[in-house]
Design an enzyme around this catalytic site. Structure first.
Site, short mmCIF file in Angstrom:
data_model
loop_
_atom_site.label_atom_id
_atom_site.label_comp_id
_atom_site.label_asym_id
_atom_site.label_seq_id
_atom_site.Cartn_x
_atom_site.Cartn_y
_atom_site.Cartn_z
N ASP A 197 -12.33 -10.39 -0.38
CA ASP A 197 -13.62 -10.52 0.32
C ASP A 197 -14.62 -9.62 -0.39
O ASP A 197 -14.24 -8.61 -0.98
CB ASP A 197 -13.54 -10.26 1.83
CG ASP A 197 -12.83 -8.98 2.23
OD1 ASP A 197 -12.67 -8.08 1.37
OD2 ASP A 197 -12.44 -8.87 3.41
N HIS A 248 -10.67 -6.15 -1.98
CA HIS A 248 -11.73 -5.97 -0.97
C HIS A 248 -12.90 -5.24 -1.65
O HIS A 248 -12.79 -4.07 -1.98
CB HIS A 248 -11.21 -5.11 0.20
CG HIS A 248 -10.11 -5.75 0.96
ND1 HIS A 248 -10.29 -6.86 1.75
CD2 HIS A 248 -8.79 -5.43 1.07
CE1 HIS A 248 -9.14 -7.21 2.31
NE2 HIS A 248 -8.21 -6.36 1.92
N GLU A 261 -6.29 -10.75 -0.92
CA GLU A 261 -7.08 -10.48 0.30
C GLU A 261 -8.57 -10.44 -0.04
O GLU A 261 -9.32 -9.62 0.49
CB GLU A 261 -6.66 -9.14 0.92
CG GLU A 261 -5.19 -9.08 1.28
CD GLU A 261 -4.78 -7.78 1.97
OE1 GLU A 261 -5.65 -7.04 2.46
OE2 GLU A 261 -3.57 -7.51 2.01
N ASN A 273 2.00 -5.31 -3.08
CA ASN A 273 0.60 -5.60 -2.76
C ASN A 273 -0.16 -4.30 -2.51
O ASN A 273 0.35 -3.42 -1.80
CB ASN A 273 0.57 -6.48 -1.49
CG ASN A 273 -0.80 -7.06 -1.19
OD1 ASN A 273 -1.42 -7.67 -2.05
ND2 ASN A 273 -1.25 -6.90 0.05
N GLU A 320 0.81 -1.23 0.00
CA GLU A 320 0.00 0.00 0.00
C GLU A 320 0.84 1.27 0.00
O GLU A 320 0.62 2.18 0.81
CB GLU A 320 -0.96 -0.02 1.21
CG GLU A 320 -1.87 -1.23 1.21
CD GLU A 320 -2.76 -1.32 2.44
OE1 GLU A 320 -2.73 -0.42 3.29
OE2 GLU A 320 -3.50 -2.34 2.56
O1 G2I Z 1 -7.75 -3.76 6.48
C1 G2I Z 1 -7.85 -4.94 5.75
C2 G2I Z 1 -6.52 -5.35 5.18
C3 G2I Z 1 -6.05 -4.35 4.13
N1 G2I Z 1 -4.81 -4.77 3.51
C4 G2I Z 1 -3.73 -5.07 4.44
C5 G2I Z 1 -4.18 -6.04 5.51
O2 G2I Z 1 -3.13 -6.26 6.42
C6 G2I Z 1 -5.40 -5.53 6.22
O3 G2I Z 1 -5.74 -6.48 7.23
C7 G2I Z 1 -6.34 -5.96 8.38
C8 G2I Z 1 -6.66 -7.10 9.34
O4 G2I Z 1 -7.59 -7.94 8.71
C9 G2I Z 1 -7.25 -6.55 10.62
O5 G2I Z 1 -7.39 -7.60 11.59
O6 G2I Z 1 -5.46 -5.07 9.00
C10 G2I Z 1 -6.07 -4.43 10.11
C11 G2I Z 1 -5.14 -3.36 10.65
O7 G2I Z 1 -4.76 -2.46 9.67
C12 G2I Z 1 -6.36 -5.47 11.18
O8 G2I Z 1 -7.06 -4.86 12.25
C13 G2I Z 1 -6.38 -4.80 13.44
C14 G2I Z 1 -7.18 -3.93 14.38
O9 G2I Z 1 -7.32 -2.64 13.78
C15 G2I Z 1 -6.45 -3.81 15.68
O10 G2I Z 1 -7.23 -3.07 16.58
C16 G2I Z 1 -6.11 -5.17 16.22
O11 G2I Z 1 -5.31 -5.07 17.37
O12 G2I Z 1 -6.18 -6.08 14.01
C17 G2I Z 1 -5.39 -6.01 15.17
C18 G2I Z 1 -5.05 -7.43 15.65
O13 G2I Z 1 -6.22 -8.15 15.91
#
Ligand code: G2I
Length: 450
Positions: free
Chosen positions: A270, A239, A268, A203, A160
């Site tokens: 969904d 997404h 990724e 990515n 990104e």
């Molecule tokens: O946002 C969706 C994805 C976009 N592309 C990059 C990916 O790395 C990203 O994944 C998401 C995860 O699916 C989430 O699970 O990235 C988020 C953070 O940017 C993740 O969320 C975070 C929460 O914001 C936090 O509060 C939490 O501590 O997940 C963390 C771990 O559970």
């Protein structure tokens, strides 16, 4: 010295892969039937992966669904900078190791996500001056890629780095702001040296169709290829929802990147929605990937709707009870597979069942060995559990071929490696009991299967 430890772990994991391959020779028949996402995708020469969270692996249905359906895993958060190097030079790999070891011991590939990203970045990174930041970035890449050397199929080296909107400009980040455009090239060169066997990906999201942002990424990849900067693949996050639908020129966009000489991966995926509309959108994505020779695989961003980052939009292939959704059936069909429309638990499905039978296989003055044989009913099962109530004051000193969980003196045993059974097939687990003065028999409770 983390490396030697990891090397030992790697040897063990590789051994498990070999054992798993032997133990599941029966999977050949399953692969021919192509009744899972992974086997159907394999029939098309592709992988089918999921983002995996370490903290859900202990949930039997989560692990069973992952293990049954997917051939690749991407740690959802566990490899990010904040998780792996929270303070400078101190690497923490426990959670990521759990995902990698789970996946590799079951023969799955692993996508590494992600090395250099503006988000989930510990605050210390943002305080560094340019020279120090360059050193820290390269040390971070070397630290992660060194730890997992030889274990990662593809790495998202940079994630990104471009802005949304029409400008095609780079996104502001500590890396961009202090090191300039060259940070991406530097990261890829460092990554190539760190693990030459891993595919190196750029990515991003909102790059799925032809637009200003994907044009900017395209120009960067073209430039890298012309100058010999090492890049092997481009990840398209994909997404989607009503505000950001599957683009009409998705296939065309994937193809133009592939024509630059890189693999493309849907990293990724969904799609928010439900029912046939969601299913139709998933079909579009799978069809686009299959139409592009260099589209080597698809990863969905989670196993079940209930743990999705967009759970309210129910964007995945399994619902919160791990039932297959219409989108699942659509993906399986698009991949050339055929399965059970509606999935397990549908009215009309044969009943999934098992039985548990106990025998004492050895007995001596201070202890005994027990064995429980689990036999599947008339349909194949992917997991089972049985209860063993151990009379007081006895205690269980060891258990094999099963995973115990205790409530008081009741031991619930679930599979370790032996969850999948063909119709009528059996497996068994065993345990050693210290009598502590009582030779009474344990009570073995009913078997439940899924
Ligand atoms: O946002 C969706 C994805 C976009 N592309 C990059 C990916 O790395 C990203 O994944 C998401 C995860 O699916 C989430 O699970 O990235 C988020 C953070 O940017 C993740 O969320 C975070 C929460 O914001 C936090 O509060 C939490 O501590 O997940 C963390 C771990 O559970």
């Amino acid at each position: 010295m983390t490396m030697p430890l990891r090397c030992l772990a790697r040897t063990a994991a590789a051994g498990l892969v070999a054992v798993a391959a032997l133990a599941t020779a029966g999977h050949t028949a399953e692969a021919e039937a192509a009744d899972t996402l992974g086997s159907a995708a394999a029939g098309q020469g592709r992988y089918f992966g999921a983002a995996v969270a370490a903290n859900h692996l202990g949930e039997a249905d989560y692990a069973a669904t992952l293990d049954r359906e997917f051939t690749s895993a991407t740690p959802e958060n566990e490899m990010k900078w904040d998780a792996t190097e929270p303070s400078r030079g101190t690497f923490t790999f426990a959670a990521a190791d759990r995902v990698v070891d789970h996946a590799r011991s079951r023969g799955m590939d692993v996508r590494g996500h992600t090395l250099v990203w503006h988000s989930q970045l510990p605050s210390w990174v943002g305080t560094l001056g340019a020279a120090d930041l360059r050193t820290a970035m390269n040390a971070h890449i070397n630290g992660l890629m060194g730890h997992y050397k030889g274990e990662i199929h593809s790495w998202d080296v940079v994630n990104e780095a471009f802005q949304d909107g029409g400008s095609g400009a780079r996104r502001s980040s500590p890396f961009q702001d202090r090191l300039g455009d060259g940070f991406i090239e530097e990261a890829f060169r460092t990554a190539r040296a760190a693990d030459p066997a891993a595919k190196l990906c750029y990515n991003d999201y909102n790059t799925d169709g032809v637009n200003a942002k994907s044009n900017a990424v395209y120009a960067m990849v073209k430039d890298f290829k012309s100058r010999g900067v090492p890049i092997d693949c481009v990840g398209f996050q994909s997404h989607f929802n009503s505000a950001s639908p599957v683009p009409a020129d998705y296939r065309q966009n994937l193809q133009r990147f592939a024509d630059l000489g890189v693999d493309v991966q849907i990293t990724e995926l969904d799609i928010e929605g439900s029912g046939s509309a969601q299913a139709a959108n998933y079909t579009k994505v799978v069809d686009a990937c299959l139409a592009v020779d260099r589209c080597t695989g698809i990863t969905v961003w989670g196993v079940t709707d209930k743990y999705s980052w967009r759970s309210g939009g129910t964007p995945l292939l399994f619902d919160g009870d791990y039932r297959k959704k219409p989108a699942y059936d659509a993906v399986l069909t698009a991949l050339g597979g055929s399965g059970d429309p509606g999935g397990p638990g549908d009215p009309g499905d044969p009943t999934v069942s098992c039985t548990a039978a106990y025998t004492r296989t050895a007995d001596w003055s201070s202890g005994y060995n027990g064995q429980v044989t689990i036999t599947a009913g008339d349909t194949p099962i992917s997991s089972w559990s049985a209860t063993v109530t151990v009379p007081s004051p006895q205690s269980v000193s060891s258990l094999w071929n099963g995973t115990p969980a205790w409530t008081g003196n009741v031991m619930t045993v679930r599979p370790s490696w032996n969850g999948t059974l063909a119709a009528g097939a059996s497996t068994s687990f065993g345990f050693t009991v210290a009598k502590n003065g009582s030779g009474a028999a344990p009570t073995v409770g009913g078997c439940t299967a899924s």
